[in-house]
Design a protein around this motif. Structure first.
Motif, PDB file in Angstrom:
ATOM      1  N   ALA A 138       0.820  -1.215   0.000  1.00 28.16           N
ATOM      2  CA  ALA A 138       0.000   0.000   0.000  1.00 28.16           C
ATOM      3  C   ALA A 138       0.848   1.257   0.000  1.00 28.16           C
ATOM      4  N   GLY A 139       2.151   1.119   0.240  1.00 32.54           N
ATOM      5  CA  GLY A 139       3.051   2.268   0.194  1.00 32.54           C
ATOM      6  C   GLY A 139       3.460   2.642  -1.209  1.00 32.54           C
ATOM      7  N   VAL A 140       3.104   1.812  -2.173  1.00 32.72           N
ATOM      8  CA  VAL A 140       3.391   2.098  -3.579  1.00 32.72           C
ATOM      9  C   VAL A 140       2.102   2.215  -4.380  1.00 32.72           C
ATOM     10  N   ASP A 141       1.074   1.503  -3.943  1.00 30.44           N
ATOM     11  CA  ASP A 141      -0.188   1.473  -4.675  1.00 30.44           C
ATOM     12  C   ASP A 141      -1.352   1.628  -3.700  1.00 30.44           C
ATOM     13  N   GLY A 142      -1.949   2.801  -3.670  1.00 30.25           N
ATOM     14  CA  GLY A 142      -3.062   3.061  -2.764  1.00 30.25           C
ATOM     15  C   GLY A 142      -4.346   2.417  -3.259  1.00 30.25           C
ATOM     16  N   ALA A 143      -5.025   1.683  -2.371  1.00 31.60           N
ATOM     17  CA  ALA A 143      -6.271   1.006  -2.716  1.00 31.60           C
ATOM     18  C   ALA A 143      -7.444   1.677  -2.020  1.00 31.60           C
ATOM     19  N   PRO A 144      -8.674   1.420  -2.467  1.00 28.60           N
ATOM     20  CA  PRO A 144      -9.847   1.968  -1.789  1.00 28.60           C
ATOM     21  C   PRO A 144      -9.883   1.530  -0.332  1.00 28.60           C
ATOM     22  N   SER A 145     -10.367   2.391   0.528  1.00 23.65           N
ATOM     23  CA  SER A 145     -10.496   2.206   1.978  1.00 23.65           C
ATOM     24  C   SER A 145      -9.172   2.422   2.711  1.00 23.65           C
ATOM     25  N   CYS A 146      -8.080   2.589   1.956  1.00 21.08           N
ATOM     26  CA  CYS A 146      -6.740   2.667   2.560  1.00 21.08           C
ATOM     27  C   CYS A 146      -6.124   4.065   2.493  1.00 21.08           C
ATOM     28  N   ALA A 147      -6.941   5.098   2.306  1.00 25.47           N
ATOM     29  CA  ALA A 147      -6.376   6.427   2.062  1.00 25.47           C
ATOM     30  C   ALA A 147      -5.370   6.855   3.130  1.00 25.47           C
ATOM     31  N   MET A 148      -5.738   6.695   4.401  1.00 26.13           N
ATOM     32  CA  MET A 148      -4.833   7.153   5.463  1.00 26.13           C
ATOM     33  C   MET A 148      -3.705   6.161   5.717  1.00 26.13           C
ATOM     34  N   TYR A 149      -4.009   4.862   5.622  1.00 20.41           N
ATOM     35  CA  TYR A 149      -2.948   3.866   5.796  1.00 20.41           C
ATOM     36  C   TYR A 149      -1.933   3.986   4.660  1.00 20.41           C
ATOM     37  N   GLY A 253       6.361 -11.051  -1.668  1.00 26.08           N
ATOM     38  CA  GLY A 253       5.109 -11.682  -2.062  1.00 26.08           C
ATOM     39  C   GLY A 253       4.853 -11.512  -3.550  1.00 26.08           C
ATOM     40  N   GLN A 254       4.390 -12.585  -4.170  1.00 26.09           N
ATOM     41  CA  GLN A 254       4.079 -12.515  -5.601  1.00 26.09           C
ATOM     42  C   GLN A 254       2.966 -11.506  -5.863  1.00 26.09           C
ATOM     43  N   ASP A 255       2.009 -11.404  -4.927  1.00 21.49           N
ATOM     44  CA  ASP A 255       0.929 -10.428  -5.088  1.00 21.49           C
ATOM     45  C   ASP A 255       1.474  -9.007  -5.103  1.00 21.49           C
ATOM     46  N   CYS A 256       2.437  -8.744  -4.227  1.00 18.23           N
ATOM     47  CA  CYS A 256       3.057  -7.425  -4.170  1.00 18.23           C
ATOM     48  C   CYS A 256       3.826  -7.136  -5.462  1.00 18.23           C
ATOM     49  N   TYR A 257       4.591  -8.114  -5.920  1.00 16.74           N
ATOM     50  CA  TYR A 257       5.388  -7.949  -7.138  1.00 16.74           C
ATOM     51  C   TYR A 257       4.476  -7.617  -8.323  1.00 16.74           C
ATOM     52  N   ASN A 258       3.391  -8.377  -8.474  1.00 17.47           N
ATOM     53  CA  ASN A 258       2.472  -8.151  -9.595  1.00 17.47           C
ATOM     54  C   ASN A 258       1.783  -6.792  -9.485  1.00 17.47           C
ATOM     55  N   ARG A 259       1.442  -6.430  -8.270  1.00 16.37           N
ATOM     56  CA  ARG A 259       0.797  -5.128  -8.039  1.00 16.37           C
ATOM     57  C   ARG A 259       1.732  -3.986  -8.418  1.00 16.37           C
ATOM     58  N   PHE A 260       3.003  -4.133  -8.063  1.00 16.00           N
ATOM     59  CA  PHE A 260       3.988  -3.096  -8.390  1.00 16.00           C
ATOM     60  C   PHE A 260       4.221  -3.011  -9.898  1.00 16.00           C
ATOM     61  N   GLN A 261       4.250  -4.174 -10.563  1.00 18.49           N
ATOM     62  CA  GLN A 261       4.461  -4.166 -12.005  1.00 18.49           C
ATOM     63  C   GLN A 261       3.330  -3.424 -12.707  1.00 18.49           C
ATOM     64  N   THR A 262       2.103  -3.662 -12.263  1.00 23.04           N
ATOM     65  CA  THR A 262       0.952  -2.949 -12.826  1.00 23.04           C
ATOM     66  C   THR A 262       1.071  -1.455 -12.571  1.00 23.04           C
ATOM     67  N   LYS A 263       1.509  -1.078 -11.374  1.00 25.09           N
ATOM     68  CA  LYS A 263       1.681   0.340 -11.037  1.00 25.09           C
ATOM     69  C   LYS A 263       2.750   0.984 -11.930  1.00 25.09           C
ATOM     70  N   ILE A 264       3.846   0.275 -12.143  1.00 23.77           N
ATOM     71  CA  ILE A 264       4.916   0.794 -13.011  1.00 23.77           C
ATOM     72  C   ILE A 264       4.398   0.999 -14.433  1.00 23.77           C
ATOM     73  N   THR A 266       1.324   1.502 -15.366  1.00 23.89           N
ATOM     74  CA  THR A 266       0.368   2.616 -15.349  1.00 23.89           C
ATOM     75  C   THR A 266       1.096   3.954 -15.281  1.00 23.89           C
ATOM     76  N   LEU A 267       2.134   4.022 -14.449  1.00 27.37           N
ATOM     77  CA  LEU A 267       2.926   5.249 -14.345  1.00 27.37           C
ATOM     78  C   LEU A 267       3.603   5.592 -15.671  1.00 27.37           C
ATOM     79  N   GLN A 268       4.131   4.568 -16.334  1.00 24.16           N
ATOM     80  CA  GLN A 268       4.807   4.802 -17.605  1.00 24.16           C
ATOM     81  C   GLN A 268       3.822   5.334 -18.642  1.00 24.16           C
ATOM     82  N   ALA A 269       2.622   4.748 -18.690  1.00 27.51           N
ATOM     83  CA  ALA A 269       1.600   5.216 -19.628  1.00 27.51           C
ATOM     84  C   ALA A 269       1.186   6.651 -19.308  1.00 27.51           C
ATOM     85  N   ASN A 270       1.048   6.942 -18.029  1.00 26.45           N
ATOM     86  CA  ASN A 270       0.683   8.290 -17.581  1.00 26.45           C
ATOM     87  C   ASN A 270       1.767   9.297 -17.979  1.00 26.45           C
TER      88      ASN A 270
END
Length: 285
Positions: A138-149, A253-264, A266-270
């Motif tokens: 969540a420190g790289v990819d903010g999800a719903p319900s996690c705004a403050m965390y 975690g594989q979930d974290c790795y995949n989440r970060f790859q998607t974020k990267i 998305t950032l590149q496209a942005n």
């Protein structure tokens, strides 16, 4: 080489697993908890392996002094500090009180700062040491319900990036650990706003995320024992951690790795989409 570690939030989850991993590797561990008596009863292996429990609440303004006193009592040297203490405040930002938000940041952001104020004078004097800041996916990819965390963990990320450059001249390394979903009590212990959930958020991504987190508790794919071992290996540059010395981030975690790859991606496209806008704002030559 035997090292002295100080680990906050060692009473459960990743903190406990890491304390045990370090002790079994032959290191000295100062394990902190808000209630060390209870923590020692629930985790007898830590004392059995030579660990020392220390009473510490990272939200206290006296944290730095308590840390200084603990290190001095333990011999005056500290090699590794793990800023692990933390929790998640989840829900709609509208429903969170100022006090609830302040407590979230006091624990997750100011807590590590208070710890570092007690630790860094020792490490600077030694011209050596390792700071391990536990962030989150969540420190790289903010999800719903996690705004403050997520906000608190994004703060830890930015702080760690700067610290890694500020402390390099003193021989102090900073490691930023970003766990995904691990099978600890973390999900079960999340804090919801006392106000509940505003009705308009029912049926939105906020409620869906909260339901998903509750449903996931107890079935997370990540093994905290393996996570602790990987952190130990990165800190000591052994095993899978060999050759990672020049890198700041350790996603777990594989979930974290995949989440970060998607974020990267998305950032590149942005970034690509906004190139013309970004380059259009200078003074005309």
């Amino acid at each position: 080489m035997t090292q002295t570690w100080l680990i906050t939030g060692a009473s459960s989850g990743l903190g406990t697993a890491l304390a045990l991993a370090a002790l079994r590797a032959g290191h000295k561990v100062l394990a902190t908890a808000r209630n060390p008596t209870k923590a020692a009863q629930e985790n007898p292996q830590i004392e059995e392996l030579g660990g020392i429990w220390i009473s510490l609440d990272v939200t206290s303004p006296d944290t730095a002094k308590h840390v200084t006193d603990a290190i001095t009592t333990a011999g005056g040297t500290i090699d590794v500090v793990v800023n692990n203490a933390g929790y998640s405040l989840l829900g709609s930002i509208e429903d969170m009180s100022e006090n609830e938000i302040e407590t979230q940041f006091s624990t997750n952001v100011y807590g590590p700062v208070r710890i570092l104020k007690g630790i860094l004078p020792f490490m600077r004097a030694q011209r050596s040491g390792t700071v391990v800041n536990i962030s989150s996916s969540a420190g790289v990819d903010g999800a719903p319900s996690c705004a403050m965390y997520a906000g608190s963990k994004f703060a830890v990320e930015g702080m760690s990036e700067s610290l890694s450059k500020e402390l390099q001249p003193f021989g102090i390394r900073v490691i930023l650990v970003e766990p995904g979903y691990f099978r600890t009590k973390f999900f079960a212990a999340f804090v919801a706003p006392a106000a509940g959930l505003t009705e308009d958020y029912v049926g939105t991504p906020v409620e869906a995320a909260l339901k998903a987190i509750k449903a996931k508790d107890g079935s997370q794919e990540g093994d905290p024992v393996k996570a602790a071992q990987r952190i130990l290996e990165v800190v000591t540059s052994r095993g899978l951690g060999a050759g990672t010395e020049g890198f700041l981030r350790v996603p777990l975690g594989q979930d974290c790795y995949n989440r970060f790859q998607t974020k990267i991606d998305t950032l590149q496209a942005n970034l690509t989409k906004m190139k013309e806008i970004a380059h259009s704002t200078g003074f005309d030559s």
